[in-house]
Scaffold this motif. Sequence first.
Motif, PDB file in Angstrom:
ATOM      1  N   VAL A 243       0.869  -1.120  -0.117  1.00  0.00           N
ATOM      2  CA  VAL A 243       0.225  -0.103   0.029  1.00  0.00           C
ATOM      3  C   VAL A 243       0.996   1.230   0.073  1.00  0.00           C
ATOM      4  O   VAL A 243       0.775   2.177  -0.678  1.00  0.00           O
ATOM      5  CB  VAL A 243      -0.935   0.181   1.099  1.00  0.00           C
ATOM      6  CG1 VAL A 243      -1.903   1.370   1.222  1.00  0.00           C
ATOM      7  CG2 VAL A 243      -1.808  -1.053   1.045  1.00  0.00           C
ATOM      8  N   ARG A 244       1.832   1.177   0.674  1.00  0.00           N
ATOM      9  CA  ARG A 244       2.914   2.395   0.926  1.00  0.00           C
ATOM     10  C   ARG A 244       3.588   2.517  -0.494  1.00  0.00           C
ATOM     11  O   ARG A 244       3.661   3.653  -1.058  1.00  0.00           O
ATOM     12  CB  ARG A 244       3.739   2.145   1.890  1.00  0.00           C
ATOM     13  CG  ARG A 244       4.798   3.295   2.229  1.00  0.00           C
ATOM     14  CD  ARG A 244       5.691   2.949   3.240  1.00  0.00           C
ATOM     15  NE  ARG A 244       5.334   3.249   4.657  1.00  0.00           N
ATOM     16  CZ  ARG A 244       5.526   2.057   5.388  1.00  0.00           C
ATOM     17  NH1 ARG A 244       6.009   0.959   5.238  1.00  0.00           N
ATOM     18  NH2 ARG A 244       5.026   2.081   6.650  1.00  0.00           N
ATOM     19  N   ALA A 245       3.946   1.508  -0.972  1.00  0.00           N
ATOM     20  CA  ALA A 245       4.817   1.385  -2.402  1.00  0.00           C
ATOM     21  C   ALA A 245       3.661   2.049  -3.431  1.00  0.00           C
ATOM     22  O   ALA A 245       4.005   3.082  -4.401  1.00  0.00           O
ATOM     23  CB  ALA A 245       5.372   0.059  -2.871  1.00  0.00           C
ATOM     24  N   ALA A 246       2.463   1.647  -3.385  1.00  0.00           N
ATOM     25  CA  ALA A 246       1.535   2.019  -4.415  1.00  0.00           C
ATOM     26  C   ALA A 246       1.300   3.685  -4.160  1.00  0.00           C
ATOM     27  O   ALA A 246       1.313   4.420  -5.141  1.00  0.00           O
ATOM     28  CB  ALA A 246       0.263   1.441  -4.025  1.00  0.00           C
ATOM     29  N   GLY A 247       1.121   3.974  -2.921  1.00  0.00           N
ATOM     30  CA  GLY A 247       1.041   5.600  -2.896  1.00  0.00           C
ATOM     31  C   GLY A 247       2.385   6.328  -3.131  1.00  0.00           C
ATOM     32  O   GLY A 247       2.013   7.349  -4.158  1.00  0.00           O
ATOM     33  N   ARG A 248       3.557   5.721  -3.140  1.00  0.00           N
ATOM     34  CA  ARG A 248       4.851   6.242  -3.864  1.00  0.00           C
ATOM     35  C   ARG A 248       4.846   6.407  -5.083  1.00  0.00           C
ATOM     36  O   ARG A 248       5.196   7.206  -5.873  1.00  0.00           O
ATOM     37  CB  ARG A 248       5.909   5.648  -3.134  1.00  0.00           C
ATOM     38  CG  ARG A 248       6.355   5.968  -1.815  1.00  0.00           C
ATOM     39  CD  ARG A 248       7.289   5.070  -1.147  1.00  0.00           C
ATOM     40  NE  ARG A 248       7.614   5.385   0.141  1.00  0.00           N
ATOM     41  CZ  ARG A 248       8.432   4.684   1.031  1.00  0.00           C
ATOM     42  NH1 ARG A 248       8.882   3.479   0.362  1.00  0.00           N
ATOM     43  NH2 ARG A 248       8.453   4.886   2.289  1.00  0.00           N
ATOM     44  N   ARG A 249       4.252   5.387  -5.566  1.00  0.00           N
ATOM     45  CA  ARG A 249       4.428   5.183  -7.413  1.00  0.00           C
ATOM     46  C   ARG A 249       3.309   6.504  -7.912  1.00  0.00           C
ATOM     47  O   ARG A 249       3.609   6.856  -8.899  1.00  0.00           O
ATOM     48  CB  ARG A 249       3.664   4.096  -7.873  1.00  0.00           C
ATOM     49  CG  ARG A 249       4.733   2.897  -7.828  1.00  0.00           C
ATOM     50  CD  ARG A 249       4.007   1.877  -8.538  1.00  0.00           C
ATOM     51  NE  ARG A 249       2.553   1.290  -8.471  1.00  0.00           N
ATOM     52  CZ  ARG A 249       2.416   0.374  -7.596  1.00  0.00           C
ATOM     53  NH1 ARG A 249       3.132  -0.079  -6.663  1.00  0.00           N
ATOM     54  NH2 ARG A 249       1.092  -0.046  -7.200  1.00  0.00           N
ATOM     55  N   HIS A 250       2.435   6.914  -7.078  1.00  0.00           N
ATOM     56  CA  HIS A 250       1.462   7.952  -7.383  1.00  0.00           C
ATOM     57  C   HIS A 250       1.669   9.278  -6.796  1.00  0.00           C
ATOM     58  O   HIS A 250       0.994  10.204  -7.178  1.00  0.00           O
ATOM     59  CB  HIS A 250       0.061   7.461  -7.227  1.00  0.00           C
ATOM     60  CG  HIS A 250      -0.483   6.079  -8.063  1.00  0.00           C
ATOM     61  ND1 HIS A 250      -0.519   6.182  -9.506  1.00  0.00           N
ATOM     62  CD2 HIS A 250      -0.672   4.933  -7.701  1.00  0.00           C
ATOM     63  CE1 HIS A 250      -0.787   5.090  -9.600  1.00  0.00           C
ATOM     64  NE2 HIS A 250      -0.909   4.061  -8.497  1.00  0.00           N
ATOM     65  N   GLY A 251       2.764   9.163  -6.162  1.00  0.00           N
ATOM     66  CA  GLY A 251       3.214  10.869  -5.569  1.00  0.00           C
ATOM     67  C   GLY A 251       2.277  10.953  -4.460  1.00  0.00           C
ATOM     68  O   GLY A 251       1.832  12.091  -3.951  1.00  0.00           O
ATOM     69  N   ALA A 252       1.773   9.871  -3.516  1.00  0.00           N
ATOM     70  CA  ALA A 252       0.676   9.913  -2.755  1.00  0.00           C
ATOM     71  C   ALA A 252       0.938   9.406  -1.349  1.00  0.00           C
ATOM     72  O   ALA A 252       2.183   8.562  -1.426  1.00  0.00           O
ATOM     73  CB  ALA A 252      -0.518   9.406  -2.963  1.00  0.00           C
TER      74      ALA A 252
END
Length: 453
Positions: A243-252
Amino acid sequence: MRARPRTVERIGPGDLVELATDVGPVPMNVGAVLVLAGATGTGPEHVEAALAERIGAIPRLGQRLVTPPWGLGRPYWVDDPAFELAAHVSRVRCPGAGDDAAMLQVAVGAVTRPLPRSRPLWRAVVVSGLSDGRVALVVVLHHVLADGIGGLAVLAHLVDGQAEPLGMPRDPVPSPRARDLVVDAAKERVRLLRGAASALAQLRHGRVELGRGGGQKAARCSLNAPTGPRRQVATVEVDLDPVRAAGRRHGATVNDVLLVALTGAMACTLRRRGEHVEELVVSVPVSARASTTSADLGNQVGVMPVRVPVTGGVPERIAQVARATRVQKSSSRGASAALVGPAFRLLAAVGLFRWAIDRQHLVNSFLTNLRGPSAELAFAGAPILRVVPITVTAGNVGVAFAALSYAGALTVTVITDPDVVPETDALAAELRAELRRIVESPARSVGTGQGRS
């Protein structure tokens, strides 16, 4: 010889809001469920013994709240000379097969049961009879005693290997006298006058934190209807790192991801009801502090209403939410309390708070998101397998969410009024599916329509 003045431990302005607005069909309590692994030598009696040993070293848990006569300032905490641990700690056996659903209903019952104002405002319930020999510890605090971060500080002091050193329980402190209250109230008024300039600056920061979501109406939908005294919960547990990695991919951030996921789940529920909306507004508490201790609890919290689109692709929705929350994050966190708090207190003072929140059209839901311990903890010698947060909302918000990260896992609790939102389990399933879609989504395309590597 003149008697020395006694210390007056007043509740803060944020605490006063929590106290004044506790007028709904469910009390303003917050709770956490610690699920302990079945271990040899760790049963309900061992959990109760550990509680008895550690509770006395947290001063606020031995204090009750006193409301002074008009003109003598805010309510204050005093040591309860009649404090008895047995009045706060109970043991129940989980009904049925002792599965998670039954355990969570026991926990919800503990959280939604009012705490007597004549005693310290907390309770603990030890739940036995769970499958696999597990034991659960449900800790309930009135919101006036602590906000979410304060609640984590209490838990940190209760677990094995406490984050704060345990001292000996202190001797009872004498209650303040009338002249102590008069002097303290006068000093508080002087402090307020001296802080007038900074208070004006805080109001400006508060308008930034409220953002576009704070003044415009939210979508009308059937998830917003006056709620009653019943609550039902379901949980979704996922690994935190993806979940944290997905946020980083999207700048979130993780919080941005949760906002998109839970509004996506709410939109699915509405579509099944034949309702279609373009966006939903979710109110997110914003703490004015990054940490606290068990000696410094209370509430220092503002609110950040976020308008979340529920149509379009996942990358675009996350990017839009991330942009909005970056703009709304004031340099003075929690500053919106300076605007919202007085309004709520005024409504409560004239007896209109419950009427107002039963008819509000500014938010569709709430999300409380807390960062818990990153390593596994233990209580009474048993590993803590899960920590499940439970928050209670009133008014016309039929579904709310509480998230807590712990030991590499992210647990999201879906809290509903089953008379308004009977689809609790379906909503949790949709939330799980939305989180999976986000985790699996590629980064937002940059000109070529392809995700970045």
